[in-house]
Scaffold this motif. Structure first.
Motif, short mmCIF file in Angstrom:
data_model
loop_
_atom_site.label_atom_id
_atom_site.label_comp_id
_atom_site.label_asym_id
_atom_site.label_seq_id
_atom_site.Cartn_x
_atom_site.Cartn_y
_atom_site.Cartn_z
N GLY A 21 0.82 -1.38 0.08
CA GLY A 21 -0.03 0.02 0.03
C GLY A 21 0.82 1.32 -0.06
N GLU A 22 1.96 1.19 0.80
CA GLU A 22 2.83 2.26 0.94
C GLU A 22 3.59 2.59 -0.37
OE1 GLU A 22 4.06 2.35 5.54
OE2 GLU A 22 5.21 1.30 4.11
N ALA A 23 3.92 1.43 -1.23
CA ALA A 23 4.54 1.51 -2.36
C ALA A 23 3.50 2.19 -3.36
CB ALA A 23 5.21 0.25 -2.83
N ALA A 24 2.35 1.73 -3.34
CA ALA A 24 1.38 2.12 -4.47
C ALA A 24 1.22 3.73 -4.21
CB ALA A 24 0.15 1.34 -4.16
N LEU A 25 0.86 4.09 -3.05
CA LEU A 25 0.80 5.45 -2.65
C LEU A 25 1.94 6.51 -3.14
CD1 LEU A 25 -1.21 7.37 -1.32
CD2 LEU A 25 0.06 7.21 0.74
N ALA A 26 3.14 6.02 -2.93
CA ALA A 26 4.33 6.68 -3.36
C ALA A 26 4.45 6.89 -4.87
CB ALA A 26 5.67 5.99 -2.75
N ALA A 27 4.09 5.67 -5.61
CA ALA A 27 4.02 5.63 -7.07
C ALA A 27 2.99 6.59 -7.40
CB ALA A 27 3.76 4.18 -7.30
N LEU A 32 1.32 11.69 -9.98
CA LEU A 32 0.36 12.76 -9.93
C LEU A 32 1.42 14.06 -10.09
CD1 LEU A 32 -2.68 13.10 -9.62
CD2 LEU A 32 -2.32 13.40 -7.25
N ARG A 33 2.42 14.12 -9.29
CA ARG A 33 3.47 15.26 -9.38
C ARG A 33 3.55 15.57 -10.79
NH1 ARG A 33 5.49 12.92 -4.42
NH2 ARG A 33 5.06 14.42 -2.64
N ILE A 34 4.16 14.33 -11.61
CA ILE A 34 4.50 14.45 -12.87
C ILE A 34 3.32 15.02 -13.82
CG2 ILE A 34 5.55 13.29 -14.85
CD1 ILE A 34 6.96 11.48 -12.83
N PHE A 35 2.37 14.37 -13.75
CA PHE A 35 1.32 14.70 -14.70
C PHE A 35 0.75 16.13 -14.40
CE2 PHE A 35 -3.39 14.78 -15.47
CZ PHE A 35 -3.33 14.43 -16.83
N LEU A 36 0.41 16.48 -13.06
CA LEU A 36 0.12 17.66 -13.16
C LEU A 36 1.08 18.94 -13.23
CD1 LEU A 36 -2.40 17.28 -9.60
CD2 LEU A 36 -2.79 17.52 -11.97
N ILE A 83 0.37 17.96 -2.59
CA ILE A 83 0.51 16.51 -2.77
C ILE A 83 1.35 15.93 -1.61
CG2 ILE A 83 1.53 14.53 -4.23
CD1 ILE A 83 0.65 16.33 -6.85
N GLY A 84 2.28 16.72 -1.30
CA GLY A 84 3.18 15.98 0.05
C GLY A 84 2.16 15.93 1.14
N VAL A 85 1.26 16.93 1.32
CA VAL A 85 0.65 16.92 2.73
C VAL A 85 -0.57 15.90 2.47
CG1 VAL A 85 -1.35 18.14 3.91
CG2 VAL A 85 0.88 19.42 3.26
N ALA A 86 -1.25 15.78 1.42
CA ALA A 86 -2.08 14.57 1.10
C ALA A 86 -1.31 13.10 1.28
CB ALA A 86 -2.62 14.55 -0.27
N VAL A 87 -0.15 12.86 0.68
CA VAL A 87 0.53 11.60 1.06
C VAL A 87 0.86 11.47 2.53
CG1 VAL A 87 2.55 10.53 0.74
CG2 VAL A 87 1.46 11.50 -1.23
N GLN A 88 1.45 12.61 3.36
CA GLN A 88 1.42 12.41 4.69
C GLN A 88 0.17 11.98 5.45
OE1 GLN A 88 3.32 15.99 5.90
NE2 GLN A 88 5.26 15.12 6.43
N LYS A 89 -0.86 12.52 5.19
CA LYS A 89 -2.10 12.34 5.86
C LYS A 89 -2.58 11.01 5.68
CE LYS A 89 -3.90 16.82 6.73
NZ LYS A 89 -4.21 16.81 7.86
N LEU A 90 -2.52 10.41 4.17
CA LEU A 90 -2.78 9.18 3.81
C LEU A 90 -1.83 7.90 4.50
CD1 LEU A 90 -3.97 9.77 0.35
CD2 LEU A 90 -5.47 9.03 2.39
N SER A 91 -0.51 8.20 4.67
CA SER A 91 0.20 7.09 4.97
C SER A 91 0.49 7.19 6.52
CB SER A 91 1.83 7.66 4.34
OG SER A 91 2.26 8.76 4.85
N ARG A 92 -0.14 8.06 7.36
CA ARG A 92 0.03 7.97 8.81
C ARG A 92 -0.70 6.78 9.29
NH1 ARG A 92 -2.14 13.42 10.65
NH2 ARG A 92 -0.27 14.70 10.00
N PRO A 93 0.05 6.08 10.31
CA PRO A 93 -0.81 4.97 10.69
C PRO A 93 -1.98 5.43 11.59
CG PRO A 93 1.43 5.16 11.76
CD PRO A 93 1.05 6.29 10.98
N GLY A 94 -3.08 4.52 11.25
CA GLY A 94 -4.38 5.09 11.90
C GLY A 94 -5.28 6.06 11.00
N ALA A 95 -4.54 6.55 10.06
CA ALA A 95 -5.40 7.62 9.18
C ALA A 95 -6.30 7.03 8.35
CB ALA A 95 -4.46 8.08 8.49
#
Length: 95
Positions: A21-27, A32-36, A83-95
Motif C-alpha cells: 500500500g505504501e509503495a502504491a501510494l508513493a508511486a 500525480l506530481r509529474i502529470f499535474l 500532494i506532499g500533505v495529502a501523502v503524509q495524511k494518507l500514510s499515517r498509521p491509523g489515518a
C-alpha cells in the motif's frame, strides 16, 4: 546487523521497507506530481507564447511573461506542497 542498503546515504524521505500500500501510494504521488506539473507547464507555456506573439509593446510582453513565470512557480510549488500533505495524511498509521 544492518542491511547493505542502510549503510549508504539515503534521502530522509526514502523508507527502505515499504508495504504494498505504501509503495502504491508513493508511486501514485509521483505520477500525480509529474502529470499535474506537466499539465501546468503546458498551460502556462501556451498562454505565455500566445501573449508573446500578440502585437503589443516589448514592455507588456516581458511584464506578462514574467507574471506568468511567477504564477507558474507559485502554482507548481502549491501543487507539490498539496500532494506532499495529502501523502503524509494518507500514510499515517491509523489515518
Amino acid at each position: 546487523m544492518r542491511a547493505k542498503y542502510e549503510r549508504f546515504a539515503i534521502p530522509y524521505t526514502f523508507k527502505p521497507a515499504l508495504s504494498v500500500g505504501e509503495a502504491a501510494l508513493a508511486a501514485f504521488a509521483a505520477f500525480l506530481r509529474i502529470f499535474l506539473g506537466s499539465l501546468l507547464f503546458a498551460f502556462c507555456g501556451a498562454y505565455t507564447l500566445s501573449v508573446w506573439s500578440a502585437p503589443y509593446s516589448l514592455f507588456w510582453r516581458v511584464a506578462v511573461a514574467l507574471g506568468m513565470a511567477v504564477l507558474f512557480l507559485g502554482s507548481f510549488a502549491l501543487i507539490l506542497w498539496a500532494i506532499g500533505v495529502a501523502v503524509q495524511k494518507l500514510s499515517r498509521p491509523g489515518a
